[in-house]
Design a protein around this motif. Structure first.
Motif, PDB file in Angstrom:
ATOM      1  N   ASN A 148      30.021  -3.863  40.758  1.00 37.49           N
ATOM      2  CA  ASN A 148      28.694  -4.375  41.078  1.00 37.49           C
ATOM      3  C   ASN A 148      28.217  -5.244  39.911  1.00 37.49           C
ATOM      4  N   PRO A 149      28.520  -6.549  39.924  1.00 33.42           N
ATOM      5  CA  PRO A 149      28.162  -7.407  38.785  1.00 33.42           C
ATOM      6  C   PRO A 149      26.678  -7.378  38.442  1.00 33.42           C
ATOM      7  N   ALA A 150      25.809  -7.315  39.447  1.00 32.52           N
ATOM      8  CA  ALA A 150      24.368  -7.323  39.187  1.00 32.52           C
ATOM      9  C   ALA A 150      23.907  -6.050  38.498  1.00 32.52           C
ATOM     10  N   GLY A 151      24.666  -4.969  38.648  1.00 31.78           N
ATOM     11  CA  GLY A 151      24.304  -3.711  38.016  1.00 31.78           C
ATOM     12  C   GLY A 151      24.913  -3.525  36.642  1.00 31.78           C
ATOM     13  N   ASP A 152      25.804  -4.441  36.246  1.00 25.56           N
ATOM     14  CA  ASP A 152      26.426  -4.372  34.928  1.00 25.56           C
ATOM     15  C   ASP A 152      25.393  -4.721  33.853  1.00 25.56           C
ATOM     16  N   SER A 153      25.559  -4.169  32.656  1.00 25.80           N
ATOM     17  CA  SER A 153      24.581  -4.416  31.597  1.00 25.80           C
ATOM     18  C   SER A 153      24.474  -5.898  31.250  1.00 25.80           C
ATOM     19  N   LEU A 154      25.594  -6.617  31.217  1.00 26.16           N
ATOM     20  CA  LEU A 154      25.541  -8.055  30.985  1.00 26.16           C
ATOM     21  C   LEU A 154      25.017  -8.781  32.215  1.00 26.16           C
TER      22      LEU A 154
END
Length: 350
Positions: A148-154
């Motif tokens: 889940n890219p949107a949930g990643d810290s970056l």
């Protein structure tokens, strides 16, 4: 510190860049001061930078290709490029950095940061002080990416998040890889397999415009089984036409090549079945495709896009790409064929 040369980056010519500084073990404060010193020495300013591009990579991944792609894209989109290398091979917490300004870095200034130990899991806190003020932030995972890219810290720092299902070994291959993107999709996500077929989509759309008033009844699409670019193309067609779409696996390797040994476009062949007859577009070689439409037979230029070309396109449009979301939405409506692809166009038509 592990420098660009020792991680494979030097072979792209980065090792010969002027305006570079190896800071070794350092802090973000020292990085900021060193960048200012380098720019003053070279008489450069940051006002021309239009975005911050954060590249999230692992030490074992191909950093050389990452730098080449970022350099190529930065010539169109001047940027601060922050390459974050997550090194979890040690328990020692530290930060090493190297800076590159000017020269073959294109219109970018590049910050290589290697985060060791537990710090590798807190990259967002490390890069925050280095983001350019009042400009968009884009995160690119060139290889291994989060579910889940949107949930990643970056990813939470960015308005645009770019993955590459073709190169992400953790995502699987072919349809499995692009379905992973569908499951975790959030507006603002994109994938380089989508921009890899943009010229192909443009050519096909132009050809379809010649069939105004005619109706598409079905679509057959053929390409390498391991290339998710073919699957997202099929999803796009299924969403656009709302007709049965069958995805066939070609016999080519993941990157198909022509008789000269050069890479060709991912989608090898597509047939749109209209009520008035078929429209066929098929790859001839690394530079061209043939479009057969009734009695019309045209050869049109089409090449396989480079990594830098795909990345540059993604950076042109920093708002959410609704068309990509729609194509992901169309994926479940695609039938993946177990049988061989239909026979190609008869030789007499060639």
């Amino acid at each position: 510190m592990t420098t660009p040369e020792s991680t494979g980056v030097g072979s792209s010519g980065v090792g010969q860049l002027d305006g570079r500084m190896n800071l070794g073990r350092t802090t973000t404060h020292r990085i900021t001061r060193a960048l200012r010193s380098l720019r003053e020495k070279r008489g450069e300013v940051t006002t021309g930078r239009v975005l911050t591009l954060i590249v999230s990579a692992r030490s074992e991944e191909d950093l050389d290709s990452v730098v080449r792609g970022a350099n190529e894209a930065s010539r169109e989109h001047p940027a601060r490029v922050i390459v974050v290398i997550h090194d979890r091979s040690t328990d020692e917490v530290s930060l090493d950095a190297e800076l590159i300004v000017g020269g073959q870095a294109g219109a970018a200034e590049i910050i290589f940061m290697r985060l060791h130990g537990e710090l590798a899991d807190h990259a967002d806190s490390v890069v925050m002080p280095l983001l350019l003020p009042d400009t968009p932030v884009v995160v690119w995972w060139p290889f291994t990416s989060p579910r889940n890219p949107a949930g990643d810290s970056l990813g939470r720092l960015a308005s645009r998040r770019i993955t590459d299902s073709f190169s992400d070994a953790a995502a699987g291959k072919g349809a499995k890889a692009i379905f992973r993107r569908r499951i975790g999709y959030t507006p603002g996500d994109s994938d380089l397999v989508w921009s890899r077929i943009t010229p192909w989509r443009g050519l096909l759309s132009s050809a379809v415009e010649q069939h105004a008033g005619d109706t598409v009844t079905g679509v057959d699409i053929t390409g390498p089984a391991e290339d998710p670019a073919v699957d997202i193309a099929a999803g796009w067609l299924a969403d656009r036409f709302s007709v049965p779409v069958t995805r066939y696996a070609g016999t080519s390797p993941a990157v198909p090549i022509d008789d000269e040994g050069l890479a060709t476009a991912p989608v090898e062949r597509v047939v749109l079945h209209f009520t008035g007859g078929d429209l066929v577009m098929e790859v001839l070689d690394h530079r061209s495709v043939r479009i057969l439409d009734g009695e019309t037979d045209n050869i049109v230029t089409l090449h396989r896009r480079t990594l830098g070309e795909c990345l540059a396109e993604e950076l042109r449009h920093l708002e959410p790409d609704a068309a990509f979301g729609d194509a992901l939405h169309g994926l479940p409506r695609v039938r993946v064929a177990r049988e061989p692809a239909p026979a190609p166009v008869e030789e007499s038509h060639r």
